[in-house]
Design an enzyme around this catalytic site. Structure first.
Site, PDB file in Angstrom:
ATOM      1  N   ARG A  13      31.867  39.487  44.922  1.00  0.00           N
ATOM      2  CA  ARG A  13      32.804  39.747  46.030  1.00  0.00           C
ATOM      3  C   ARG A  13      32.974  38.488  46.886  1.00  0.00           C
ATOM      4  O   ARG A  13      33.964  37.781  46.776  1.00  0.00           O
ATOM      5  CB  ARG A  13      32.312  40.945  46.867  1.00  0.00           C
ATOM      6  CG  ARG A  13      33.372  41.541  47.779  1.00  0.00           C
ATOM      7  CD  ARG A  13      33.506  40.864  49.117  1.00  0.00           C
ATOM      8  NE  ARG A  13      32.258  40.862  49.875  1.00  0.00           N
ATOM      9  CZ  ARG A  13      32.079  40.155  50.979  1.00  0.00           C
ATOM     10  NH1 ARG A  13      33.052  39.390  51.453  1.00  0.00           N
ATOM     11  NH2 ARG A  13      30.923  40.182  51.617  1.00  0.00           N
ATOM     12  N   ASP A  14      31.980  38.156  47.664  1.00  0.00           N
ATOM     13  CA  ASP A  14      32.093  36.976  48.532  1.00  0.00           C
ATOM     14  C   ASP A  14      32.294  35.711  47.686  1.00  0.00           C
ATOM     15  O   ASP A  14      33.041  34.804  48.059  1.00  0.00           O
ATOM     16  CB  ASP A  14      30.813  36.838  49.376  1.00  0.00           C
ATOM     17  CG  ASP A  14      31.044  36.140  50.696  1.00  0.00           C
ATOM     18  OD1 ASP A  14      32.032  35.402  50.818  1.00  0.00           O
ATOM     19  OD2 ASP A  14      30.230  36.310  51.623  1.00  0.00           O
ATOM     20  N   HIS A 204      23.083  37.661  56.325  1.00  0.00           N
ATOM     21  CA  HIS A 204      24.041  37.116  55.356  1.00  0.00           C
ATOM     22  C   HIS A 204      24.347  35.694  55.812  1.00  0.00           C
ATOM     23  O   HIS A 204      24.987  35.507  56.848  1.00  0.00           O
ATOM     24  CB  HIS A 204      25.280  38.028  55.392  1.00  0.00           C
ATOM     25  CG  HIS A 204      26.444  37.577  54.577  1.00  0.00           C
ATOM     26  ND1 HIS A 204      26.856  38.259  53.445  1.00  0.00           N
ATOM     27  CD2 HIS A 204      27.312  36.554  54.712  1.00  0.00           C
ATOM     28  CE1 HIS A 204      27.933  37.665  52.941  1.00  0.00           C
ATOM     29  NE2 HIS A 204      28.238  36.625  53.693  1.00  0.00           N
ATOM     30  N   HIS A 206      25.665  31.651  55.082  1.00  0.00           N
ATOM     31  CA  HIS A 206      26.382  30.648  54.279  1.00  0.00           C
ATOM     32  C   HIS A 206      25.701  29.301  54.501  1.00  0.00           C
ATOM     33  O   HIS A 206      25.028  29.078  55.516  1.00  0.00           O
ATOM     34  CB  HIS A 206      27.855  30.612  54.681  1.00  0.00           C
ATOM     35  CG  HIS A 206      28.624  31.776  54.117  1.00  0.00           C
ATOM     36  ND1 HIS A 206      29.494  31.656  53.062  1.00  0.00           N
ATOM     37  CD2 HIS A 206      28.621  33.088  54.449  1.00  0.00           C
ATOM     38  CE1 HIS A 206      30.000  32.851  52.770  1.00  0.00           C
ATOM     39  NE2 HIS A 206      29.488  33.731  53.602  1.00  0.00           N
ATOM     40  N   CYS A 237      35.155  32.757  52.804  1.00  0.00           N
ATOM     41  CA  CYS A 237      36.065  33.781  53.302  1.00  0.00           C
ATOM     42  C   CYS A 237      37.458  33.180  53.440  1.00  0.00           C
ATOM     43  O   CYS A 237      37.622  32.132  54.054  1.00  0.00           O
ATOM     44  CB  CYS A 237      35.579  34.294  54.662  1.00  0.00           C
ATOM     45  SG  CYS A 237      36.749  35.430  55.426  1.00  0.00           S
ATOM     46  N   ASN A 246      27.801  30.935  49.943  1.00  0.00           N
ATOM     47  CA  ASN A 246      26.638  31.696  50.431  1.00  0.00           C
ATOM     48  C   ASN A 246      25.371  30.965  50.019  1.00  0.00           C
ATOM     49  O   ASN A 246      25.371  30.161  49.099  1.00  0.00           O
ATOM     50  CB  ASN A 246      26.598  33.073  49.762  1.00  0.00           C
ATOM     51  CG  ASN A 246      27.613  34.013  50.318  1.00  0.00           C
ATOM     52  OD1 ASN A 246      28.786  33.910  50.005  1.00  0.00           O
ATOM     53  ND2 ASN A 246      27.187  34.925  51.152  1.00  0.00           N
TER      54      ASN A 246
HETATM   55  N1  COA Z   1      43.354  48.657  50.157  1.00  0.00           N
HETATM   56  C1  COA Z   1      44.544  48.487  49.566  1.00  0.00           C
HETATM   57  N2  COA Z   1      45.714  48.465  50.238  1.00  0.00           N
HETATM   58  C2  COA Z   1      45.649  48.659  51.557  1.00  0.00           C
HETATM   59  C3  COA Z   1      44.438  48.845  52.237  1.00  0.00           C
HETATM   60  C4  COA Z   1      43.260  48.844  51.482  1.00  0.00           C
HETATM   61  N3  COA Z   1      42.057  48.985  52.042  1.00  0.00           N
HETATM   62  N4  COA Z   1      44.700  49.002  53.538  1.00  0.00           N
HETATM   63  C5  COA Z   1      46.034  48.916  53.710  1.00  0.00           C
HETATM   64  N5  COA Z   1      46.607  48.711  52.491  1.00  0.00           N
HETATM   65  C6  COA Z   1      48.034  48.551  52.205  1.00  0.00           C
HETATM   66  C7  COA Z   1      48.883  49.617  52.846  1.00  0.00           C
HETATM   67  O1  COA Z   1      48.939  50.752  52.036  1.00  0.00           O
HETATM   68  C8  COA Z   1      50.219  48.922  52.967  1.00  0.00           C
HETATM   69  O2  COA Z   1      50.826  48.892  51.682  1.00  0.00           O
HETATM   70  P1  COA Z   1      52.434  48.808  51.521  1.00  0.00           P
HETATM   71  O3  COA Z   1      52.864  47.497  52.100  1.00  0.00           O
HETATM   72  O4  COA Z   1      52.630  48.871  50.035  1.00  0.00           O
HETATM   73  O5  COA Z   1      52.956  49.971  52.273  1.00  0.00           O
HETATM   74  C9  COA Z   1      49.821  47.489  53.300  1.00  0.00           C
HETATM   75  O6  COA Z   1      48.484  47.330  52.798  1.00  0.00           O
HETATM   76  C10 COA Z   1      49.862  47.199  54.788  1.00  0.00           C
HETATM   77  O7  COA Z   1      49.077  48.169  55.461  1.00  0.00           O
HETATM   78  P2  COA Z   1      48.547  47.948  56.937  1.00  0.00           P
HETATM   79  O8  COA Z   1      47.677  49.085  57.320  1.00  0.00           O
HETATM   80  O9  COA Z   1      49.719  47.608  57.828  1.00  0.00           O
HETATM   81  O10 COA Z   1      47.605  46.700  56.741  1.00  0.00           O
HETATM   82  P3  COA Z   1      47.750  45.226  57.312  1.00  0.00           P
HETATM   83  O11 COA Z   1      48.874  44.512  56.685  1.00  0.00           O
HETATM   84  O12 COA Z   1      47.618  45.242  58.793  1.00  0.00           O
HETATM   85  O13 COA Z   1      46.394  44.585  56.686  1.00  0.00           O
HETATM   86  C11 COA Z   1      44.179  44.960  55.905  1.00  0.00           C
HETATM   87  C12 COA Z   1      45.147  45.079  57.060  1.00  0.00           C
HETATM   88  C13 COA Z   1      42.794  45.261  56.457  1.00  0.00           C
HETATM   89  C14 COA Z   1      44.519  45.950  54.831  1.00  0.00           C
HETATM   90  C15 COA Z   1      44.227  43.542  55.309  1.00  0.00           C
HETATM   91  O14 COA Z   1      44.202  42.598  56.338  1.00  0.00           O
HETATM   92  C16 COA Z   1      43.071  43.272  54.370  1.00  0.00           C
HETATM   93  O15 COA Z   1      42.997  43.832  53.291  1.00  0.00           O
HETATM   94  N6  COA Z   1      42.159  42.374  54.746  1.00  0.00           N
HETATM   95  C17 COA Z   1      41.027  42.045  53.912  1.00  0.00           C
HETATM   96  C18 COA Z   1      40.134  41.139  54.636  1.00  0.00           C
HETATM   97  C19 COA Z   1      39.029  40.654  53.754  1.00  0.00           C
HETATM   98  O16 COA Z   1      38.793  41.096  52.664  1.00  0.00           O
HETATM   99  N7  COA Z   1      38.293  39.658  54.274  1.00  0.00           N
HETATM  100  C20 COA Z   1      37.202  39.075  53.589  1.00  0.00           C
HETATM  101  C21 COA Z   1      35.988  39.895  53.610  1.00  0.00           C
HETATM  102  S1  COA Z   1      35.292  40.093  55.191  1.00  0.00           S
HETATM  103 ZN    ZN Z   2      30.160  35.764  53.526  1.00  0.00          ZN
END
Ligand code: COA
Ligand code: ZN
Length: 302
Positions: A13-14, A204, A206, A237, A246
């Site tokens: 993942r990370d 955790h 890095h 990240c 990490n």
């Molecule tokens: N998994 C898959 N799709 C997701 C989701 C999830 N957990 N959460 C929201 N979505 C989808 C929605 O269904 C929507 O889809 P559409 O455009 O087809 O309708 C789209 O994403 C936007 O949804 P919204 O709730 O407005 O999300 P957002 O655009 O504000 O994004 C996150 C928020 C959290 C989903 C996004 O920023 C994200 O996935 N971040 C991941 C951060 C990460 O992994 N960081 C590293 C590890 S810490």
């Molecule tokens: Zn990390």
């Protein structure tokens, strides 16, 4: 204090979430299988996040359907309730949620305010209690934020207190950009261990500024016995500029085992996992002890 350390292996993942090379689901599966063979007790397989936000993690649902039937406790990261539900649908019952210690990091990472994120975490934690799901609540950028700078210890203690009220299975202090130092780690973790006990805490780290392993040692010294690490030291990240790899699992295993703390990890099999990452990345991977482990230790061990 127990003489055992639990390592959560986070390379799948990370390690992979910020890499620019193309990685297939089959390669991710192969990596997970290799790491499972190394007897890591816990293994994070990926995240249930928006594929638009983190394309590298697309297909974690499919991956979850073909995990080895035995081996580690498999877990995944979920940024929101939707991610929690997707993970649950695939039978994942150890789920990481991430809150950042600063507003800006939180906004950049999951596009939510801190206030809303703490409220969401409360909802997920309540739901998880009913579902009998273990939540590992991460407090990211707990020492320093790439956008807002140093984070005060008092802020972290307050945020941890708020999270602990909702009873996560583990609260993980994350040095997302690798800016902590052993002295700060020792004081923060000693304080948290004295308040909550070691069973509820994890770290955790890095290794951006070459202090990853020293920080693990400082946390061990404070009584922490649960650590995340990544085979080969891969990590980063996408939303935290400057976050390097990490702390490497093989280095943490070496540190623990040589200090009399058992990890249960099979180092030789772990090196196969690192080799798998080397193939995937097209570049040699490995922690600080990698050269010695592959050139000297393996000869002694065999
Ligand atoms: N998994 C898959 N799709 C997701 C989701 C999830 N957990 N959460 C929201 N979505 C989808 C929605 O269904 C929507 O889809 P559409 O455009 O087809 O309708 C789209 O994403 C936007 O949804 P919204 O709730 O407005 O999300 P957002 O655009 O504000 O994004 C996150 C928020 C959290 C989903 C996004 O920023 C994200 O996935 N971040 C991941 C951060 C990460 O992994 N960081 C590293 C590890 S810490
Ligand atoms: Zn990390």
């Amino acid at each position: 204090m127990t003489d055992r350390v639990t390592i959560k292996e986070v390379a799948a993942r990370d390690g992979l979430q910020a890499q620019s090379v193309e990685i297939t689901l089959d390669q991710r599966r192969e990596l997970i299988e290799a790491l499972a063979k190394a007897c890591v007790p816990e293994l994070e397989i990926g995240s249930f996040v928006s594929p638009k936000a983190v394309p590298q993690m697309a297909g974690t649902d499919e991956l979850a359907r073909s995990l080895p039937k035995t081996g580690p406790k498999f877990s995944a990261l979920a940024p929101n309730m939707k991610g929690y539900e997707l993970a649950r649908r695939e039978g994942i019952d150890q789920i990481a949620i991430v809150l950042s210690a600063t507003e800006q990091m939180n906004q950049n990472n999951i596009r939510k305010s801190l206030v809303d994120t703490f409220a969401m975490a409360g909802d997920i934690l309540a739901r998880a209690q009913d579902d009998d799901v273990e939540i590992h609540a991460y407090l990211a950028v707990a020492f320093e934020c790439p956008y807002e700078g140093k984070v005060a210890l008092s802020t972290v203690l307050e945020q941890v207190g708020e999270l602990m009220r909702n009873k996560p299975a583990r609260l993980v202090i994350a040095d997302t950009i690798g800016a902590a130092n052993p002295r700060d780690v020792k004081s923060m973790m000693s304080e948290l261990v004295s308040q909550y006990g070691p069973q509820l805490l994890g770290c955790h780290f890095h290794d951006t500024r070459a202090m990853g392993l020293a920080n693990v040692f400082a946390a061990l010294d404070a009584g922490v016995r649960q650590f995340d690490s990544s085979a080969g030291g891969l990590g980063g990240c996408p939303f935290a500029p400057g976050a390097k790899g990490n702390v490497a699992t093989e280095d943490v295993v070496m540190l623990c085992e040589s200090s009399g703390l058992a990890t249960g990890i099979d180092l030789e099999a772990l090196l196969q996992g690192v080799e798998c990452l080397t193939q995937m990345m097209g570049a040699q991977q490995g922690g600080r002890a990698h050269y010695w482990l592959t050139n000297n230790w393996q000869k002694i061990a065999n």
